[in-house]
Motif scaffolding. Structure first.
Motif, short mmCIF file in Angstrom:
data_model
loop_
_atom_site.label_atom_id
_atom_site.label_comp_id
_atom_site.label_asym_id
_atom_site.label_seq_id
_atom_site.Cartn_x
_atom_site.Cartn_y
_atom_site.Cartn_z
N ILE A 111 -8.80 1.24 -0.47
CA ILE A 111 -8.07 0.82 0.72
C ILE A 111 -8.92 1.03 1.98
CG2 ILE A 111 -6.98 3.10 0.87
CD1 ILE A 111 -4.46 1.82 1.94
N VAL A 118 0.19 4.56 -2.23
CA VAL A 118 -0.23 5.84 -1.66
C VAL A 118 0.66 6.95 -2.23
CG1 VAL A 118 -0.36 7.22 0.46
CG2 VAL A 118 -1.27 4.88 0.43
N THR A 176 -6.11 1.07 7.36
CA THR A 176 -4.85 0.83 6.64
C THR A 176 -4.34 2.14 6.07
OG1 THR A 176 -5.56 -1.41 6.09
CG2 THR A 176 -3.75 -0.49 4.79
N LEU A 177 -5.20 2.91 5.42
CA LEU A 177 -4.79 4.19 4.86
C LEU A 177 -4.32 5.14 5.95
CD1 LEU A 177 -4.43 6.17 2.55
CD2 LEU A 177 -6.89 6.71 2.73
N TRP A 181 0.80 -1.22 0.00
CA TRP A 181 0.00 0.00 0.00
C TRP A 181 0.83 1.27 0.00
CZ3 TRP A 181 -4.53 -0.31 -1.80
CH2 TRP A 181 -5.36 -1.40 -1.54
N THR A 182 1.95 1.29 0.71
CA THR A 182 2.72 2.52 0.86
C THR A 182 3.20 3.08 -0.47
OG1 THR A 182 3.31 1.83 3.10
CG2 THR A 182 4.63 3.59 2.11
N ARG A 226 -8.66 6.99 -0.49
CA ARG A 226 -9.53 5.82 -0.27
C ARG A 226 -10.26 5.45 -1.54
NH1 ARG A 226 -13.94 5.55 3.25
NH2 ARG A 226 -13.95 3.37 2.76
N LEU A 264 -7.76 4.07 -4.34
CA LEU A 264 -7.08 2.81 -4.03
C LEU A 264 -8.01 1.70 -3.55
CD1 LEU A 264 -3.96 4.27 -2.19
CD2 LEU A 264 -4.00 3.20 -4.45
N ARG A 292 -0.85 4.17 6.97
CA ARG A 292 0.16 4.48 5.95
C ARG A 292 0.43 5.99 5.88
NH1 ARG A 292 -0.81 0.01 6.84
NH2 ARG A 292 -0.20 -1.81 5.65
#
Length: 166
Positions: free
Chosen positions: A48, A28, A52-53, A24-25, A43, A46, A56
Motif C-alpha cells: 500500500i 489493514v 494511503t496507509l 484498504w481499511t 506497507r 499490503l 487509513r
C-alpha cells in the motif's frame, strides 16, 4: 473529490461502510489480526502507498478501532494495536471470509481456513439467533425499526412500507 457520508444514516450497514467503505481499511484490520503492528510491516504486507496507509491508520485510530503506542522515542515510532472496538470487527471479517469462500474460492477450495484453537477443528462462522441459537436465514428474518431510528423518518410512507409486517 468529496464523497457522500453515510455516517448519519439510520442504518448500521451504511454507517459501517462510511467508516470502512474502501478496500484498504478492512485489509489493514485483517493484517492487525495477523499480528502486524508497525507502519512498515503494514506497507510491506499490503503493498500500500505510504499516504494511503497513513490516512487509513489515522482514521482507524480516530474512530477507536486501533490504538497508537510509541515503541521508539528518537525518532518517535508507533505500533498500532487493536482496541476492543477493533477486535469486535473479527466477526465481520469472518462473515466476509465465509461468503468469499463460498462464492469466490477456486476449485481447490478456500485460500485460508479458520481454525478454532479451543476445540482443535477447522470451522466457519454461522449467523445464529442470540436468543434461541438457531440459524437466521433471510427467509426467516426481517429488519424492524430499532429504538434509535429517527422518528421524523419513521413517519415517511416509503419507510413505513419497508418495515411493515407481512
Amino acid at each position: 473529490m468529496r464523497r457522500t457520508s453515510f455516517a448519519r444514516w439510520p442504518c448500521s450497514v451504511a454507517r459501517t461502510m462510511d467508516l470502512l467503505g474502501d478496500w484498504w481499511t478492512p485489509l489493514v484490520l485483517r493484517e492487525a489480526f495477523y499480528g502486524i503492528r508497525r507502519f512498515d510491516e503494514f506497507r510491506h504486507e499490503l503493498g500500500i502507498a505510504r499516504t494511503t496507509l497513513s490516512e487509513r491508520l489515522h482514521r482507524l485510530v480516530e474512530e477507536g478501532l486501533l490504538e497508537k503506542q510509541a515503541y521508539q522515542h528518537e525518532p518517535v515510532r508507533y505500533e498500532y494495536l487493536l482496541t476492543e472496538k477493533g477486535a469486535d470487527f473479527w466477526s465481520v471479517l469472518l462473515a466476509m471470509s465465509k461468503w468469499g469462500d463460498r462464492w469466490l474460492a477456486s476449485e481447490e477450495g478456500p485460500p485460508v481456513v479458520l481454525h478454532h484453537t479451543r476445540c482443535g477443528h477447522d470451522t466457519q462462522v454461522n449467523v445464529v439467533c442470540a436468543h434461541c441459537g438457531d440459524p437466521v436465514p433471510v427467509e426467516e428474518s426481517r429488519m424492524r425499526m430499532g429504538p434509535g431510528y429517527p422518528p421524523h423518518l419513521a413517519e415517511r410512507p416509503e419507510i413505513a412500507r419497508r418495515f411493515a409486517e407481512e
